[in-house]
Design a protein around this motif. Structure first.
Motif, PDB file in Angstrom:
ATOM      1  N   VAL A   1       0.796  -1.013   0.103  1.00 46.88           N
ATOM      2  CA  VAL A   1      -0.055   0.098  -0.010  1.00 46.88           C
ATOM      3  C   VAL A   1       0.880   1.175   0.086  1.00 46.88           C
ATOM      4  CG1 VAL A   1      -1.861   1.154   1.141  1.00 46.88           C
ATOM      5  CG2 VAL A   1      -1.931  -1.047   1.181  1.00 46.88           C
ATOM      6  N   ALA A   2       1.861   1.349   0.988  1.00 47.14           N
ATOM      7  CA  ALA A   2       2.554   2.461   0.903  1.00 47.14           C
ATOM      8  C   ALA A   2       3.544   2.971  -0.411  1.00 47.14           C
ATOM      9  CB  ALA A   2       3.736   2.351   1.969  1.00 47.14           C
ATOM     10  N   VAL A   3       4.178   2.015  -0.921  1.00 48.96           N
ATOM     11  CA  VAL A   3       4.794   2.093  -2.256  1.00 48.96           C
ATOM     12  C   VAL A   3       3.966   2.881  -3.352  1.00 48.96           C
ATOM     13  CG1 VAL A   3       6.440   1.140  -3.946  1.00 48.96           C
ATOM     14  CG2 VAL A   3       6.691   0.663  -1.649  1.00 48.96           C
ATOM     15  N   PRO A   4       3.095   2.117  -3.515  1.00 54.14           N
ATOM     16  CA  PRO A   4       2.082   2.917  -4.694  1.00 54.14           C
ATOM     17  C   PRO A   4       1.613   4.025  -4.475  1.00 54.14           C
ATOM     18  CG  PRO A   4       1.643   0.506  -4.605  1.00 54.14           C
ATOM     19  CD  PRO A   4       2.473   0.781  -3.318  1.00 54.14           C
ATOM     20  N   LEU A   5       1.424   4.256  -3.024  1.00 51.50           N
ATOM     21  CA  LEU A   5       0.878   5.578  -2.564  1.00 51.50           C
ATOM     22  C   LEU A   5       1.988   6.700  -2.581  1.00 51.50           C
ATOM     23  CD1 LEU A   5      -1.425   7.481  -1.163  1.00 51.50           C
ATOM     24  CD2 LEU A   5      -0.416   6.551   1.175  1.00 51.50           C
ATOM     25  N   LEU A   6       3.089   6.395  -2.200  1.00 52.95           N
ATOM     26  CA  LEU A   6       4.230   7.222  -2.399  1.00 52.95           C
ATOM     27  C   LEU A   6       4.384   7.586  -3.665  1.00 52.95           C
ATOM     28  CD1 LEU A   6       6.727   8.613  -1.093  1.00 52.95           C
ATOM     29  CD2 LEU A   6       8.164   6.465  -1.330  1.00 52.95           C
ATOM     30  N   VAL A   7       4.191   6.728  -4.728  1.00 54.73           N
ATOM     31  CA  VAL A   7       4.492   6.745  -6.261  1.00 54.73           C
ATOM     32  C   VAL A   7       3.449   8.028  -6.628  1.00 54.73           C
ATOM     33  CG1 VAL A   7       4.465   6.081  -8.553  1.00 54.73           C
ATOM     34  CG2 VAL A   7       5.646   4.739  -6.699  1.00 54.73           C
ATOM     35  N   VAL A   8       2.455   7.940  -6.286  1.00 54.21           N
ATOM     36  CA  VAL A   8       1.190   8.645  -6.575  1.00 54.21           C
ATOM     37  C   VAL A   8       1.534  10.176  -6.049  1.00 54.21           C
ATOM     38  CG1 VAL A   8      -1.174   9.352  -6.351  1.00 54.21           C
ATOM     39  CG2 VAL A   8      -0.439   6.902  -6.932  1.00 54.21           C
ATOM     40  N   LEU A   9       1.663  10.083  -4.588  1.00 50.91           N
ATOM     41  CA  LEU A   9       2.089  11.327  -3.861  1.00 50.91           C
ATOM     42  C   LEU A   9       3.379  12.265  -4.559  1.00 50.91           C
ATOM     43  CD1 LEU A   9       1.297  13.120  -1.521  1.00 50.91           C
ATOM     44  CD2 LEU A   9       2.967  11.758   0.031  1.00 50.91           C
ATOM     45  N   LEU A  10       4.273  11.640  -4.822  1.00 49.87           N
ATOM     46  CA  LEU A  10       5.483  11.992  -5.684  1.00 49.87           C
ATOM     47  C   LEU A  10       4.912  12.845  -6.923  1.00 49.87           C
ATOM     48  CD1 LEU A  10       8.433   9.830  -5.094  1.00 49.87           C
ATOM     49  CD2 LEU A  10       7.823  12.034  -4.016  1.00 49.87           C
ATOM     50  N   VAL A  11       4.080  12.307  -7.690  1.00 46.96           N
ATOM     51  CA  VAL A  11       3.517  12.525  -9.048  1.00 46.96           C
ATOM     52  C   VAL A  11       2.748  13.747  -8.787  1.00 46.96           C
ATOM     53  CG1 VAL A  11       1.918  12.104 -10.920  1.00 46.96           C
ATOM     54  CG2 VAL A  11       3.740  10.566 -10.131  1.00 46.96           C
ATOM     55  N   LEU A  12       1.695  13.716  -7.825  1.00 52.45           N
ATOM     56  CA  LEU A  12       0.930  14.841  -7.439  1.00 52.45           C
ATOM     57  C   LEU A  12       1.568  16.141  -7.126  1.00 52.45           C
ATOM     58  CD1 LEU A  12      -2.150  13.049  -5.646  1.00 52.45           C
ATOM     59  CD2 LEU A  12      -2.106  14.086  -8.108  1.00 52.45           C
ATOM     60  N   LEU A  13       2.493  15.641  -6.278  1.00 51.63           N
ATOM     61  CA  LEU A  13       3.416  16.941  -5.575  1.00 51.63           C
ATOM     62  C   LEU A  13       4.237  17.676  -6.878  1.00 51.63           C
ATOM     63  CD1 LEU A  13       4.830  15.716  -1.916  1.00 51.63           C
ATOM     64  CD2 LEU A  13       2.854  17.468  -2.540  1.00 51.63           C
ATOM     65  N   GLY A  14       4.958  16.854  -7.532  1.00 51.70           N
ATOM     66  CA  GLY A  14       5.431  17.463  -8.520  1.00 51.70           C
ATOM     67  C   GLY A  14       4.580  18.132  -9.738  1.00 51.70           C
ATOM     68  N   MET A  15       3.396  17.488  -9.953  1.00 54.37           N
ATOM     69  CA  MET A  15       2.402  18.032 -10.923  1.00 54.37           C
ATOM     70  C   MET A  15       2.044  19.508 -10.158  1.00 54.37           C
ATOM     71  SD  MET A  15      -0.930  16.947 -12.440  1.00 54.37           S
ATOM     72  CE  MET A  15      -1.876  16.980 -10.869  1.00 54.37           C
ATOM     73  N   LEU A  16       1.583  19.651  -8.825  1.00 54.90           N
ATOM     74  CA  LEU A  16       1.170  20.731  -8.291  1.00 54.90           C
ATOM     75  C   LEU A  16       2.365  21.776  -8.373  1.00 54.90           C
ATOM     76  CD1 LEU A  16      -0.857  22.362  -6.695  1.00 54.90           C
ATOM     77  CD2 LEU A  16       0.112  21.228  -4.482  1.00 54.90           C
ATOM     78  N   ALA A  17       3.685  21.297  -8.135  1.00 56.53           N
ATOM     79  CA  ALA A  17       4.765  22.521  -8.150  1.00 56.53           C
ATOM     80  C   ALA A  17       5.085  23.089  -9.393  1.00 56.53           C
ATOM     81  CB  ALA A  17       5.847  21.874  -7.651  1.00 56.53           C
ATOM     82  N   VAL A  18       5.007  22.071 -10.712  1.00 52.33           N
ATOM     83  CA  VAL A  18       5.061  22.783 -11.968  1.00 52.33           C
ATOM     84  C   VAL A  18       4.057  23.456 -12.468  1.00 52.33           C
ATOM     85  CG1 VAL A  18       5.227  22.027 -14.179  1.00 52.33           C
ATOM     86  CG2 VAL A  18       6.477  20.795 -12.351  1.00 52.33           C
ATOM     87  N   LEU A  19       3.005  23.323 -12.178  1.00 49.91           N
ATOM     88  CA  LEU A  19       1.567  24.068 -12.250  1.00 49.91           C
ATOM     89  C   LEU A  19       1.591  25.202 -11.771  1.00 49.91           C
ATOM     90  CD1 LEU A  19      -1.112  21.172 -12.622  1.00 49.91           C
ATOM     91  CD2 LEU A  19       0.168  22.417 -14.635  1.00 49.91           C
ATOM     92  N   THR A  20       1.966  25.267 -10.604  1.00 47.64           N
ATOM     93  CA  THR A  20       1.935  26.349  -9.783  1.00 47.64           C
ATOM     94  C   THR A  20       2.904  27.607 -10.116  1.00 47.64           C
ATOM     95  OG1 THR A  20       1.233  25.358  -7.724  1.00 47.64           O
ATOM     96  CG2 THR A  20       2.052  27.635  -7.479  1.00 47.64           C
TER      97      THR A  20
END
Length: 349
Positions: A60-79
């Motif tokens: 559960v933790a590894v896929p969640l970490l992958v998704v979290l990194l993608v979302l944080l990266g997308m949020l930073a780039v878009l901002t």
């Protein structure tokens, strides 16, 4: 037996009511559907960890970490992109004024210097072009700002993925059509996302290099835009091309703009017209017309996020309504634009 026209009208009314309901709660439906697509995308990671005998919390933790990194990266780039775009637009007002004056003089040489032409040129505002892109970025930032909701949804879906996989296996005997359709949807969605992401990164890299060589400002911003728009079917290439081409015209003139158009066109033709279809294969069995209609529909319902998720959402709709019904072979043929193998082609009389 009910009249066919009554059935069609009833189905159309149900579809309108359903879509209107989704649109009314789009602020909730958007993150839920995004979380679903993300969980489907990282499902092979959990499967590989399970095959290696990893503990449940690791699965559960590894896929969640992958998704979290993608979302944080997308949020930073878009901002950052929205902030850069907001400061970029006012800087070229003088250049645009000079360009419109030159166009008026050129039109006057050919006898088109009438009041209507001047009004049309004057009413055109470059901020409208960049405003569309800024609206796309702002809409995605709004979705990404619901980070807590998306993370919680991904977490709960990852926790339930093991039970869901077991239910799918046991339900394949009772509802084989639905189980097969959902499995096909997940497989097609993963392949579409992986292949599109790989080629999107390739396109973005090549575009950034080309824009840097041509001297166009903010090449990284336009590279991010080209990466995002690769998920938008049919018109994504145009959305990714117009803003940097417009900026190249204001910053470097017609020659620079033509260089951007030719470079983008060459990269797009090679990657998306020749290479990408070979890797996607039959992953997306949607005709060109259905793809375009899906883009319009889901953008209207969910906004910018709907444009990016148009293909996965259409695949999900097809799985639930068409592929799960063995008698819907005819409808599936219309959606995919390919006649099924069990239907023999008949020449018209």
């Amino acid at each position: 037996m009910r009249p066919r026209a009554l059935v069609v009208l009833g189905c159309a009314a149900a579809a309108v009511i359903t879509l209107a309901g989704i649109k009314a709660v789009s602020s909730i439906a958007g993150p839920v559907l995004l979380a679903l697509v993300l969980v489907i995308a990282v499902a092979p990671v959990r499967g590989r960890l399970a095959a290696w005998g990893a503990p449940t919390w690791v699965q559960v933790a590894v896929p969640l970490l992958v998704v979290l990194l993608v979302l944080l990266g997308m949020l930073a780039v878009l901002t950052v992109s929205v902030a850069q775009l907001a400061t970029l637009i006012p800087q070229y007002s003088d250049e645009f004024t000079a360009l419109t004056e030159e166009l008026r003089r050129l039109a006057a040489r050919f006898g088109y210097g009438n009041e209507q032409l001047n009004q049309a040129v004057k009413s055109f505002d470059p901020s409208q072009v960049f405003g569309l892109v800024q609206g796309l970025f702002s809409g995605l930032v709004g979705v990404a700002s619901s980070l807590f909701l998306i993370v919680v949804l991904v977490l709960t879906m990852c926790l339930d993925s093991v039970a869901f996989a077991h239910i799918m296996c046991t339900g394949s005997d009772r509802l084989p059509g639905l189980a097969k359709a959902l499995a096909t949807f997940a497989r097609r969605t993963r392949r579409y996302l992986v292949v599109s992401t790989v080629f999107g990164l390739l396109n973005a890299t090549l575009n950034v290099i080309a824009l840097s060589l041509l001297g166009v400002p903010l090449p990284l911003l336009w590279g991010v835009l080209s990466l995002i728009t690769i998920y938008i079917p049919n018109i994504g290439f145009v959305i990714g091309l117009v803003p940097p081409a417009m900026l190249a015209l204001l910053d470097g003139g017609v020659r620079t703009m033509l260089g951007v158009i030719l470079t983008y066109g060459a990269i797009n033709v090679v990657t998306q017209s020749f290479i990408l279809p070979k890797f996607l294969g039959d992953a997306v069995e949607l005709s060109t017309t259905m793809t375009f209609l899906s883009l319009i529909l889901w953008t209207f319902v969910l906004g910018p996020l709907g444009a990016i998720l148009a293909i996965p959402l259409s695949l999900l709709t097809r799985a639930l309504l068409v592929d799960s019904d063995p008698s819907a072979t005819w409808a599936a043929a219309f959606i995919s634009g390919r006649p099924p193998p069990d239907l023999k082609r008949k020449d018209p009389a």
